[in-house]
Scaffold this active site. Structure first.
Site, PDB file in Angstrom:
ATOM      1  N   ASP A 182     -12.682   5.163   1.125  1.00 11.68           N
ATOM      2  CA  ASP A 182     -11.241   5.191   1.383  1.00 11.68           C
ATOM      3  C   ASP A 182     -10.741   6.636   1.439  1.00 11.68           C
ATOM      4  O   ASP A 182     -10.488   7.256   0.403  1.00 11.68           O
ATOM      5  CB  ASP A 182     -10.518   4.405   0.284  1.00 11.68           C
ATOM      6  CG  ASP A 182      -9.012   4.315   0.510  1.00 11.68           C
ATOM      7  OD1 ASP A 182      -8.528   4.853   1.521  1.00 11.68           O
ATOM      8  OD2 ASP A 182      -8.327   3.696  -0.327  1.00 11.68           O
TER       9      ASP A 182
ATOM     10  N   LYS B 188       4.266  11.316  -3.771  1.00  8.53           N
ATOM     11  CA  LYS B 188       3.274  10.584  -4.569  1.00  8.53           C
ATOM     12  C   LYS B 188       2.354  11.534  -5.334  1.00  8.53           C
ATOM     13  O   LYS B 188       1.877  11.198  -6.430  1.00  8.53           O
ATOM     14  CB  LYS B 188       2.460   9.685  -3.638  1.00  8.53           C
ATOM     15  CG  LYS B 188       1.371   8.877  -4.317  1.00  8.53           C
ATOM     16  CD  LYS B 188       0.622   8.030  -3.308  1.00  8.53           C
ATOM     17  CE  LYS B 188      -0.584   7.341  -3.933  1.00  8.53           C
ATOM     18  NZ  LYS B 188      -1.324   6.530  -2.949  1.00  8.53           N
TER      19      LYS B 188
ATOM     20  N   ASP C 122       0.875  -1.176   0.000  1.00 12.45           N
ATOM     21  CA  ASP C 122       0.000   0.000   0.000  1.00 12.45           C
ATOM     22  C   ASP C 122       0.906   1.218   0.000  1.00 12.45           C
ATOM     23  O   ASP C 122       1.471   1.582   1.022  1.00 12.45           O
ATOM     24  CB  ASP C 122      -0.902  -0.017   1.241  1.00 12.45           C
ATOM     25  CG  ASP C 122      -1.688   1.277   1.403  1.00 12.45           C
ATOM     26  OD1 ASP C 122      -1.743   2.081   0.454  1.00 12.45           O
ATOM     27  OD2 ASP C 122      -2.247   1.486   2.502  1.00 12.45           O
TER      28      ASP C 122
ATOM     29  N   GLU D 215      -6.761   1.096  -4.675  1.00  8.77           N
ATOM     30  CA  GLU D 215      -6.738   0.941  -3.218  1.00  8.77           C
ATOM     31  C   GLU D 215      -8.068   0.435  -2.647  1.00  8.77           C
ATOM     32  O   GLU D 215      -8.085  -0.510  -1.859  1.00  8.77           O
ATOM     33  CB  GLU D 215      -6.326   2.271  -2.569  1.00  8.77           C
ATOM     34  CG  GLU D 215      -4.877   2.636  -2.850  1.00  8.77           C
ATOM     35  CD  GLU D 215      -4.563   4.084  -2.575  1.00  8.77           C
ATOM     36  OE1 GLU D 215      -5.485   4.826  -2.147  1.00  8.77           O
ATOM     37  OE2 GLU D 215      -3.414   4.498  -2.788  1.00  8.77           O
TER      38      GLU D 215
END
Length: 530
Positions: free
Chosen positions: A207, A76, A15, A181
């Site tokens: 999420d 990211k 992850d 994800e």
């Protein structure tokens, strides 16, 4: 499913989070989330550069106050973007480290490392995080790891997915699959429920992480995980809630001490760290304090914040989280009553204000908190890694037996027709693999005529949801020449073939001449012409 390959050893699930990352692996018939050397199940997605070494995770965070401009976080968020991107321009203003434009407008992070100025791409910094996650798993297993399944936000673009693949390659990993994800989290939830239930269930995965927000609806039935729809916001996450707190306390400090700390990176970094800690505390307490010694020019800072004030500062962002939920339901052609379980994933999903809005949206439905929101994504990625590499599949009692994941494409795929119009061939939320075909008539084609009076037909492939191609992402292009022909001729048959592993093949055939050409967008944005 991939065949078993013992020579490559086990595969892991990673992850790769904006603020925290986590690694899991399938061992002894179950998933193990591997702890770091500090004993934590998650690792801070932070990399620091010093005069003597490179630090990753908590060690990087521990020295941030004295080495602010060389401590990199949020890398990211830069993957797959250009420096001129409005989002990059906006967010980089708040970072203590420097970001400049590199080759082909690629954002480059500038740091001082071992006494020299160095420039790193977001993919290079991310690879350092992936190396750390690989090493954590290798230390646990005592063996070399070469393969991994890595997760990305559900609404990632092709270039963002390819950037993640590139980071994996730089880390010495063969990224065998990129999965969304929330889909990974649904697998974690569904695998846990498999033993106790054989019925069909529609699961909405909410999420909310540190830097991104995703919603997925997954149908779980007898080991088959079919994604019905995805939606989200790649610009929304827990760090945005931190920003609101930071701005509040910067203003408070200015009023109280008549000093502005907004241009002091060290003070802002220390304040942000304290705000993040306070945010976590407010998920279980109604009030907390912020105490920072010598925050600025020798002045100590002390303040309190209540849960009510925190929610007031962020209420518009909390409400914004409900928009993708409704969009996901619409795309899946479902209503609220069709959802059996609402699963919370991501650290920011613990915020009581967010949970209350979500529960109210579903008319008081109890939210599922049975899986660890910090570990669920890595758990699902580890399951998918085991499936793809054939781990435990010889064991009749394995929970992996007969598990199948049916994913969707998060963005529409199409080509440009005359007038710059986006002609969608594969709509978003289409189950993959899929194959679509269209016939282009003369008035739809983009053409040009050269000095030899030959007509060139231009095929340009895009992804996105806007009606004009200029507002979408170009994936690739090709063209071929055709001889002069009467009106209405030639006609082209264009085929979009999207495979399960993310390889898109776009081919075109001129029915009058038999001429054929195609491009392959391989693992997103590696383009080969044939």
């Amino acid at each position: 499913m991939a065949g078993k390959d013992d020579d490559d050893g086990p595969a892991i699930g990673i992850d790769l989070g904006t603020t925290y990352s986590c690694v899991g692996l399938w061992q002894h018939g179950r998933v193990e989330i591997v702890a770091s050397e500090q004993g934590d199940q998650t690792t801070l997605s932070c990399v620091a550069f010093t005069d003597s070494e490179r630090l990753v995770g908590d060690p990087a965070k521990n020295q941030v106050a004295r080495n602010t401009s060389n401590t990199v976080f949020d890398a990211k968020r830069l993957i797959g973007r250009t420096f001129s991107d409005k989002f990059v321009q906006a967010i980089s203003k708040f970072w203590p480290f420097k970001v400049i434009s590199g080759p082909r407008d690629k954002p480059m992070i500038v740091v001082q490392y071992k006494g020299k100025e160095r420039q790193f791409s977001a993919e290079q910094v991310t690879s350092m995080l992936l190396i750390k996650m690989r090493e954590i798993a290798e230390d646990h297993l005592g063996t070399t790891i070469k393969r991994a399944v890595v997760t990305v936000p559900a609404c990632s673009t092709d270039s963002q997915r390819q950037g993640t693949m590139d980071a994996g390659a730089l880390a010495g990993l063969n990224v065998i699959r990129i999965i969304p994800e929330p889909t990974a989290a649904a697998m974690a939830y569904g695998l846990d429920k498999k033993a106790s239930s054989s019925g069909e269930e529609n699961v909405l995965v909410f999420d909310l992480g540190g830097g991104t927000f995703d919603v997925s609806i997954v149908n779980v039935a007898k080991g088959i995980f079919e994604v019905k729809a995805v939606a989200g916001d790649t610009h929304l996450g827990g760090e945005d809630f931190d920003d609101r707190m930071v701005k509040h306390f910067v203003q408070q400090f200015k009023i109280k001490n008549r000093k502005d700390i907004s241009n002091n990176p060290r003070a802002l970094r220390r304040l942000r760290t304290a705000c993040e800690k306070a945010k976590r505390t407010l998920s279980s307490a109604v009030q907390t304090t912020i105490e920072i010694d010598c925050l600025y020019e020798g002045i100590d800072f002390y303040s309190t914040i209540t849960r009510a004030l925190f929610e007031q500062l962020n209420i518009d962002l909390f409400s914004k989280c409900m928009e993708p939920v409704q969009k996901c339901l619409n795309d899946a052609r479902m209503d609220k009553s069709s959802i059996h379980s609402v699963v919370l994933v991501g650290g920011s999903s613990r915020i009581p204000g967010v949970q209350q809005l979500l529960q109210d949206f579903f008319n008081g439905k109890e939210l599922c908190k049975s899986i660890n929101p910090d570990e669920a994504v890595a758990y699902g990625a580890a399951v998918q890694a085991a499936i793809l590499t054939g781990q435990d599949c010889d064991n009749e009692n394995s929970k992996l037996t007969d598990l199948l994941l049916l994913d969707v494409t998060p963005l529409s795929l199409g080509l440009e027709t005359l007038g710059g119009v986006m002609s969608v061939r594969i709509p978003r939320n289409t189950t993959i693999p899929t194959k679509m075909e269209m016939v282009l008539s003369e008035h739809q084609m983009i053409k040009s005529i050269d000095s030899d009076n030959k007509t060139s037909i231009h095929i340009q492939v895009y992804e996105g949801e806007r009606t004009r191609t200029r507002d979408n992402n170009l994936l690739g292009r090709f063209e071929f020449c055709v001889p002069p022909a009467p009106s209405g001729v030639p006609q082209l048959t264009v085929t979009f073939d999207l495979e399960v592993n993310g390889i898109l093949v776009v081919s075109a055939e001129d029915k009058t001449t038999g001429q054929k050409k195609k491009i392959t967008v391989n693992k997103r944005f590696y383009i080969t012409k044939q």
